[in-house]
Every structure is written in structure tokens, then in C-alpha cells.
Design a protein around this motif. Structure first.
Motif, PDB file in Angstrom:
ATOM      1  N   UNK A 142       0.959  -0.904   0.161  1.00  0.00           N
ATOM      2  CA  UNK A 142      -0.084  -0.010   0.000  1.00  0.00           C
ATOM      3  C   UNK A 142       0.912   1.134  -0.062  1.00  0.00           C
ATOM      4  N   UNK A 143       0.222   2.401   0.256  1.00  0.00           N
ATOM      5  CA  UNK A 143      -0.934   2.667   1.003  1.00  0.00           C
ATOM      6  C   UNK A 143      -1.996   2.630  -0.296  1.00  0.00           C
ATOM      7  N   UNK A 144      -1.933   2.666  -1.382  1.00  0.00           N
ATOM      8  CA  UNK A 144      -2.872   2.384  -2.374  1.00  0.00           C
ATOM      9  C   UNK A 144      -2.782   0.912  -2.817  1.00  0.00           C
ATOM     10  N   UNK A 145      -4.002   0.369  -3.198  1.00  0.00           N
ATOM     11  CA  UNK A 145      -3.785  -1.097  -3.567  1.00  0.00           C
ATOM     12  C   UNK A 145      -3.257  -1.322  -4.749  1.00  0.00           C
ATOM     13  N   UNK A 146      -2.606  -2.267  -5.173  1.00  0.00           N
ATOM     14  CA  UNK A 146      -1.923  -2.783  -6.559  1.00  0.00           C
ATOM     15  C   UNK A 146      -2.944  -2.902  -7.411  1.00  0.00           C
ATOM     16  N   UNK A 147      -2.779  -2.859  -8.760  1.00  0.00           N
ATOM     17  CA  UNK A 147      -3.980  -3.282  -9.676  1.00  0.00           C
ATOM     18  C   UNK A 147      -3.449  -4.452 -10.137  1.00  0.00           C
ATOM     19  N   UNK A 148      -4.194  -5.562 -10.057  1.00  0.00           N
ATOM     20  CA  UNK A 148      -3.925  -6.866 -10.428  1.00  0.00           C
ATOM     21  C   UNK A 148      -4.725  -7.281 -11.770  1.00  0.00           C
ATOM     22  N   UNK A 149      -3.998  -7.149 -12.846  1.00  0.00           N
ATOM     23  CA  UNK A 149      -4.725  -7.349 -14.204  1.00  0.00           C
ATOM     24  C   UNK A 149      -4.489  -8.777 -14.427  1.00  0.00           C
ATOM     25  N   UNK A 150      -5.601  -9.495 -14.527  1.00  0.00           N
ATOM     26  CA  UNK A 150      -5.729 -10.893 -14.996  1.00  0.00           C
ATOM     27  C   UNK A 150      -6.143 -10.883 -16.418  1.00  0.00           C
ATOM     28  N   UNK A 151      -5.242 -10.904 -17.306  1.00  0.00           N
ATOM     29  CA  UNK A 151      -5.401 -10.618 -18.753  1.00  0.00           C
ATOM     30  C   UNK A 151      -5.979 -11.725 -19.595  1.00  0.00           C
ATOM     31  N   UNK A 152      -7.053 -11.678 -20.277  1.00  0.00           N
ATOM     32  CA  UNK A 152      -7.260 -12.834 -21.183  1.00  0.00           C
ATOM     33  C   UNK A 152      -7.701 -14.084 -20.484  1.00  0.00           C
ATOM     34  N   UNK A 153      -8.592 -13.935 -19.589  1.00  0.00           N
ATOM     35  CA  UNK A 153      -8.839 -15.075 -18.631  1.00  0.00           C
ATOM     36  C   UNK A 153      -9.628 -15.982 -19.738  1.00  0.00           C
ATOM     37  N   UNK A 154     -10.260 -15.845 -20.567  1.00  0.00           N
ATOM     38  CA  UNK A 154     -10.845 -16.729 -21.425  1.00  0.00           C
ATOM     39  C   UNK A 154      -9.764 -17.853 -22.012  1.00  0.00           C
ATOM     40  N   UNK A 155      -8.484 -17.575 -22.054  1.00  0.00           N
ATOM     41  CA  UNK A 155      -7.341 -18.285 -22.646  1.00  0.00           C
ATOM     42  C   UNK A 155      -7.079 -19.311 -21.631  1.00  0.00           C
ATOM     43  N   UNK A 156      -7.217 -19.232 -20.476  1.00  0.00           N
ATOM     44  CA  UNK A 156      -6.892 -20.124 -19.127  1.00  0.00           C
ATOM     45  C   UNK A 156      -7.979 -21.162 -19.072  1.00  0.00           C
ATOM     46  N   UNK A 157      -7.792 -22.491 -18.600  1.00  0.00           N
ATOM     47  CA  UNK A 157      -8.847 -23.411 -18.583  1.00  0.00           C
ATOM     48  C   UNK A 157      -9.898 -23.251 -17.203  1.00  0.00           C
ATOM     49  N   UNK A 159     -10.191 -25.238 -14.777  1.00  0.00           N
ATOM     50  CA  UNK A 159      -9.619 -25.430 -13.272  1.00  0.00           C
ATOM     51  C   UNK A 159      -9.098 -24.133 -12.784  1.00  0.00           C
ATOM     52  N   UNK A 160      -8.186 -23.261 -13.722  1.00  0.00           N
ATOM     53  CA  UNK A 160      -7.804 -22.048 -13.268  1.00  0.00           C
ATOM     54  C   UNK A 160      -8.850 -21.005 -12.753  1.00  0.00           C
ATOM     55  N   UNK A 161      -9.828 -20.969 -14.050  1.00  0.00           N
ATOM     56  CA  UNK A 161     -11.098 -20.124 -13.363  1.00  0.00           C
ATOM     57  C   UNK A 161     -11.617 -20.430 -12.054  1.00  0.00           C
ATOM     58  N   UNK A 162     -11.786 -21.516 -11.657  1.00  0.00           N
ATOM     59  CA  UNK A 162     -12.296 -22.189 -10.439  1.00  0.00           C
ATOM     60  C   UNK A 162     -11.584 -21.675  -9.177  1.00  0.00           C
ATOM     61  N   UNK A 192      -9.843  -9.379 -18.028  1.00  0.00           N
ATOM     62  CA  UNK A 192     -10.075  -9.027 -19.140  1.00  0.00           C
ATOM     63  C   UNK A 192     -10.689 -10.393 -19.997  1.00  0.00           C
ATOM     64  N   UNK A 193     -11.385 -10.302 -20.999  1.00  0.00           N
ATOM     65  CA  UNK A 193     -11.813 -11.670 -21.892  1.00  0.00           C
ATOM     66  C   UNK A 193     -11.853 -10.927 -23.146  1.00  0.00           C
ATOM     67  N   UNK A 194     -11.535 -11.712 -24.136  1.00  0.00           N
ATOM     68  CA  UNK A 194     -11.784 -11.392 -25.625  1.00  0.00           C
ATOM     69  C   UNK A 194     -13.068 -12.216 -26.021  1.00  0.00           C
ATOM     70  N   UNK A 195     -13.468 -12.916 -25.198  1.00  0.00           N
ATOM     71  CA  UNK A 195     -14.875 -13.749 -25.105  1.00  0.00           C
ATOM     72  C   UNK A 195     -14.567 -14.898 -26.281  1.00  0.00           C
ATOM     73  N   UNK A 196     -13.553 -15.522 -26.475  1.00  0.00           N
ATOM     74  CA  UNK A 196     -13.388 -16.585 -27.269  1.00  0.00           C
ATOM     75  C   UNK A 196     -14.393 -17.881 -26.743  1.00  0.00           C
ATOM     76  N   UNK A 197     -14.405 -17.789 -25.288  1.00  0.00           N
ATOM     77  CA  UNK A 197     -15.282 -18.553 -24.749  1.00  0.00           C
ATOM     78  C   UNK A 197     -16.156 -17.804 -23.575  1.00  0.00           C
ATOM     79  N   UNK A 198     -17.254 -18.505 -23.309  1.00  0.00           N
ATOM     80  CA  UNK A 198     -18.037 -17.887 -22.002  1.00  0.00           C
ATOM     81  C   UNK A 198     -17.452 -18.005 -20.745  1.00  0.00           C
ATOM     82  N   UNK A 199     -17.448 -17.063 -19.931  1.00  0.00           N
ATOM     83  CA  UNK A 199     -16.911 -17.585 -18.570  1.00  0.00           C
ATOM     84  C   UNK A 199     -18.036 -18.013 -17.473  1.00  0.00           C
ATOM     85  N   UNK A 200     -17.616 -18.611 -16.590  1.00  0.00           N
ATOM     86  CA  UNK A 200     -18.717 -19.188 -15.668  1.00  0.00           C
ATOM     87  C   UNK A 200     -19.446 -17.870 -14.898  1.00  0.00           C
ATOM     88  N   UNK A 201     -20.595 -18.478 -14.780  1.00  0.00           N
ATOM     89  CA  UNK A 201     -21.663 -17.351 -14.132  1.00  0.00           C
ATOM     90  C   UNK A 201     -21.128 -17.193 -12.857  1.00  0.00           C
TER      91      UNK A 201
END
Ligand SMILES: Nc1ncnc2c1ncn2[C@@H]1O[C@H](COP(=O)(O)OP(=O)(O)O)[C@@H](O)[C@H]1O
Ligand SMILES: [Mg+2]
Length: 311
Positions: A142-157, A159-162, A192-201
Motif C-alpha cells: 500500500x497505501x494504495x492497492x496494487x492493480x492486479x490485471x488478469x489478462x485474457x482469462x478466456x485463454x486459461x482453462x 480449473x484455473x477459473x475455479x 479481461x476477456x476477448x470472449x473466445x469462450x463464455x466465462x462461468x456465471x
């Protein structure tokens, strides 16, 4: 065994965020000042994600400014951007932490040769811990929070999403040798997601969701001038219009804003003040990067590309 460093004294993360983003319009002006243009919808989503706080899920076609949004937020908060680029096969070790085995082995050998005792806990101390993006973001002081960018989550599988879902829910991770590590200052999380697949609800439910549409020609021109400030206004409009014309489904890779930025940089460097067919002819490779696509564009005509003969 719990490692709770959450109550670090003097850290007022919420306050730091509230000062940087007191309301939507101030945030918009600050993003603008670091070169990132938003409309009301996007800026409201960014504001809410920061202030609720909740993770932000940005979806949209490649090149609409998803990754840049996270960079801009980090700039506005004056805090590090910690990026996790997702890909098929990304595993938890690469996302979270690893033990530095070579160093641990070395320490063991050294202790043996010197006859000094080495406790197991010593081997799992910070000196041997390699913090990968998620752990690095959670333990940012801190004091300000870091920005965590999880980029292109639609590319991961899946299990990783879970796994990610757990992290988002708890703002904590468990390291078997160390116990639970809670966030010092919960990071601002942008997925972020380029929507190559749908993410879990379930993942979506945790997030503020915003779909970024491809910006219209005027906005693209504005973005181009922001990125290449000394480029003439007519050049930016011409480039933006050409990029728009090339958004054809028959192209293998239709150019986006990134290609537009490259193109206008090149044209500016060559001293071109207005796009015409001749300028497009010699610089087409900055905009269209497949041979077949180039053939297609040339077949349609470079006059068409630059809008000559429209009027
Ligand atoms: N709203 C915007 N304001 C400023 N620059 C932008 C904006 N949208 C896109 N860009 C620029 O366009 C390029 C592509 O954006 P990027 O964030 O990489 O797209 P995505 O992550 O959606 O694929 C970057 O160079 C970025 O700077
Ligand atoms: Mg991106």
C-alpha cells in the motif's frame, strides 16, 4: 497458522482510492489526463469497481482498450500494475507462488557442510518464496492497492477459473507450508476477456461487468491523437476512417486501434499530412499484416480504403 498482515498501521487503502476517485467525473478527467478515454458507461463501471470495491470484468473484441484500462487505473492510483497473462495450461504455481528449489537446495548443502542446523521453517521463509502475480498483488504494502490485471482469462482453462474464484472471494490464498496469507491491501482486480469462450456465471457474479464496444470513428480519431499527439487532425480522422472500413469479416485479421496507432506513427514519421492512396500503398504493412488480406484490400482499391472518390 495464519499470516494476517491486513492491519498494517497507517494504511488507509479505501481512503487512497476514494481520493483518487471521489466521483465518476473526476475519475474520468484523471483517466483522460493519463491518455485513456472513457465514455460514461465504462467510466461508471471503473468507478464502481474501485469504490464498491468489486473485481471488474471487461469483455470486448481485441483492441478495444481492455488491457489499457487496467494500466490507466494503475497510473491514476499511482500504484504498480501487476499483470498475469493467461494462456492455456497456466497453472497455479505460475499465478501464485513457487518455492525457489535451487536456492533451498543450496541452503541445505551449505548448512550440511558447515554443520549448522537448518529448521524446516527457515526453508520456507520469504528468502525462498517467489511471489508470482497474485501473491505479489495480495502482499503489496500500500497505501494504495496494487492493480492486479488478469489478462485474457478466456485463454486459461476451467480449473484455473475455479481457483481464481476462490481468490476473488477470499482476497486470501493458502500456502500449505505457511498458512493463509490475507491481503495486506486488497488489490483492485481487473479481468479481461476477448470472449473466445463464455466465462462461468459464478465468476461473473463476483464482478462488475462491462462490455466495451468498438469505438466509433470520431473516438478512434481522438484516441489516435492522444497516443500520437503531434499528428494532424485530418490525418487522425483519415486513419480512423480507414480502420473502420477495414473492419470486414472476410479479413483474417481486421486492424484495430493498435494497428491504427502504428500506422499513424509511420505516416507522421514520413511527413504525410493526409492519408491518400499513394501513402497507403507504401505503408499498408503497418495496418494489414496478412498477405491475403493485403491482396483483398488492394483488389477493393486503395482509393476505397482512404475514402477517395467518396464525394
Ligand atoms: N479508450 C482508449 N483510450 C486510449 N487508448 C486506447 C483506448 N482504447 C484503446 N486504446 C489503445 O489501443 C490499443 C489497444 O488497446 P488494448 O488495451 O491493448 O486492447 P485490448 O486489451 O482490448 O485488446 C492500445 O495501444 C491502447 O493504448
Ligand atoms: Mg489486451
Amino acid at each position: 497458522m495464519t499470516e494476517d498482515v491486513r492491519s498494517a498501521p497507517g494504511v488507509d487503502a479505501r481512503g487512497a482510492v476514494a481520493r483518487a476517485a471521489p466521483d465518476v467525473e473526476t475519475l474520468r478527467a484523471s483517466l483522460d489526463a493519463v491518455g485513456y478515454l472513457t465514455d460514461t458507461g465504462l467510466c461508471t463501471a471503473l468507478f464502481l469497481a474501485l469504490r464498491l470495491p468489486q473485481p471488474l470484468l471487461l469483455e470486448g473484441e481485441p483492441g478495444v482498450g481492455k488491457t489499457e484500462a487496467a494500466k490507466a487505473l494503475a497510473a491514476v492510483l499511482d500504484t504498480p500494475l501487476i499483470r498475469l497473462q493467461c494462456y492455456d495450461g497456466l497453472d497455479v504455481a505460475e499465478a501464485l507462488y513457487e518455492w525457489n528449489y535451487p536456492r533451498q537446495l543450496l541452503a541445505i548443502r551449505l548448512a550440511e557442510s558447515q554443520g549448522t542446523p537448518l529448521a524446516e521453517a527457515d526453508l520456507f521463509s520469504d528468502a525462498f518464496l517467489l511471489r508470482r502475480p497474485i501473491l505479489a498483488a495480495l502482499t503489496h504494502p500500500g497505501p494504495a492497492p496494487a492493480v492486479l490485471l488478469i489478462d485474457e482469462i478466456d485463454r486459461a482453462d476451467d480449473d484455473f477459473e475455479a481457483f481464481l474464484l476462490e481468490v476473488l472471494a477470499e482476497a486470501a490464498v493458502t500456502i500449505p507450508e505457511r498458512g493463509t496469507v490475507r491481503a495486506t491491501v486488497a488489490p483492485v482486480i481487473v479481468l479481461t476477456s476477448n470472449r473466445t469462450r463464455d466465462l462461468h456465471d459464478a465468476l461473473k457474479r463476483r464482478c462488475v461487468y462491462h462490455w466495451i464496444d468498438y469505438p466509433d470513428v470520431e473516438r478512434v480519431a481522438e484516441i489516435l491523437r492522444r497516443r500520437v499527439p503531434d499528428s494532424p487532425r485530418v490525418l487522425a480522422s483519415g486513419v480512423a476512417a480507414a480502420v473502420r472500413r477495414l473492419r470486414l469479416p472476410e479479413l483474417q485479421k481486421a486492424p484495430g486501434i493498435a494497428e491504427g496507432i502504428d500506422w499513424i506513427r509511420a505516416l507522421s514519421l514520413l511527413g504525410v499530412e493526409r492519408v491518400d492512396a499513394a501513402a497507403a500503398d507504401r505503408t499498408l504493412g503497418l495496418l494489414v499484416k496478412y498477405r491475403e488480406d493485403q491482396d483483398l484490400v488492394r483488389a477493393r482499391g486503395l482509393d476505397w480504403l482512404v475514402g477517395e472518390g467518396d464525394d
